[in-house]
Design a protein around this motif. Structure first.
Motif, PDB file in Angstrom:
ATOM      1  N   GLN A 174       0.829  -1.207   0.000  1.00  0.00           N
ATOM      2  CA  GLN A 174       0.000   0.000   0.000  1.00  0.00           C
ATOM      3  C   GLN A 174       0.866   1.262   0.000  1.00  0.00           C
ATOM      4  OE1 GLN A 174      -0.475  -2.677   1.911  1.00  0.00           O
ATOM      5  NE2 GLN A 174      -2.404  -3.431   1.053  1.00  0.00           N
ATOM      6  N   GLU A 175       1.988   1.195   0.707  1.00  0.00           N
ATOM      7  CA  GLU A 175       2.903   2.340   0.744  1.00  0.00           C
ATOM      8  C   GLU A 175       3.482   2.605  -0.643  1.00  0.00           C
ATOM      9  OE1 GLU A 175       6.642   3.823   3.512  1.00  0.00           O
ATOM     10  OE2 GLU A 175       6.494   1.692   3.012  1.00  0.00           O
ATOM     11  N   ARG A 178       0.892   4.331  -2.823  1.00  0.00           N
ATOM     12  CA  ARG A 178       0.761   5.753  -2.496  1.00  0.00           C
ATOM     13  C   ARG A 178       1.923   6.558  -3.083  1.00  0.00           C
ATOM     14  NH1 ARG A 178      -0.923   3.583   2.523  1.00  0.00           N
ATOM     15  NH2 ARG A 178       1.161   3.869   3.398  1.00  0.00           N
ATOM     16  N   GLU A 179       3.110   5.994  -3.011  1.00  0.00           N
ATOM     17  CA  GLU A 179       4.288   6.697  -3.528  1.00  0.00           C
ATOM     18  C   GLU A 179       4.223   6.823  -5.048  1.00  0.00           C
ATOM     19  OE1 GLU A 179       7.143   5.160   0.151  1.00  0.00           O
ATOM     20  OE2 GLU A 179       7.301   4.239  -1.841  1.00  0.00           O
TER      21      GLU A 179
END
Length: 225
Positions: A174-175, A178-179
């Protein structure tokens, strides 16, 4: 009409083993038997030996005298150098990409982001990794320099094995999404500065995960050449 030349038996074995090593299907430190591989691929030992030698030259296999042949452990000392090369090249590509961005290019990146979201929801790590690679390769293509991505891919071979280990970490996929989305937002807003800043943050998050990953799989890493 000319037909494409078929890869040699050694090249086919090399490519198959390389993919397994990068995907961690063959784990760092795992013993390899050329005879068993020859049996698996229904080949003689000669092309298998040639493939193993090529993988040894690439740092993915190591031959230990009087011990045997093993999948090489991940060299921690090489990861920082590889990421330095990758970051410099990707930021340069992104500036060119921002200058040449089109609605079609944005749509392609959005599609890859959607694919990553689907893979993350399904916990499809292999699919997520493919979509991740596709995202970065597409940025190089949209910048008009796909050959630079091939250079990056070669430089980050060891990083790819390490990154596969980080995907199971809680919230990591998920990170990444987002990035990546922040990079696309910068491109959508025609801001090269925002896009490159987002990419730098994204790439800067790779190496700090080493300590946690090594704690989970200490036998997969080696400190010195």
């Amino acid at each position: 009409m000319k037909h494409a030349k078929r890869p040699s038996a050694a090249s086919q074995v090399h490519d198959a083993l390389r993919q397994r090593i990068l995907a961690l299907e063959l784990a760092p430190g795992q013993r390899l038997s050329e005879q068993d591989l020859a049996t698996e691929f229904a080949l003689s030992r000669t092309p298998v030996h040639e493939a193993v030698q090529r993988l040894t030259d690439e740092g993915l296999v190591e031959v230990r005298p009087r011990s045997g042949t093993f999948v090489a452990r991940i060299p921690v000392h090489e990861l920082e150098e590889a990421m330095l090369v990758r970051t410099a090249l990707e930021l340069a590509l992104l500036e060119r990409c921002a200058a040449a961005m089109t609605p079609d290019g944005l749509a392609r990146l959005d599609t890859l982001l959607d694919e990553q979201r689907r893979c993350a929801q399904a916990d499809d790590r292999a699919g997520f990794h493919r979509a991740d690679e596709g995202f970065h390769a597409t940025l190089a293509e949209l910048a008009g320099m796909p050959g630079v991505w091939r250079t990056i891919a070669q430089a980050k071979t060891q990083v790819d094995r390490f990154r596969r280990l980080t995907l199971p970490l809680q919230g990591r996929m998920q990170e990444v999404i987002r990035e990546h989305a922040a990079v696309v937002d910068g491109l959508r807003n025609a801001s090269a500065a925002d896009a490159t800043a987002a990419m730098r943050r994204h790439l800067d998050h790779v190496l700090p995960a080493i300590a946690m990953t090594r704690a989970l799989q200490p036998d997969y890493f080696v400190n010195q050449p």
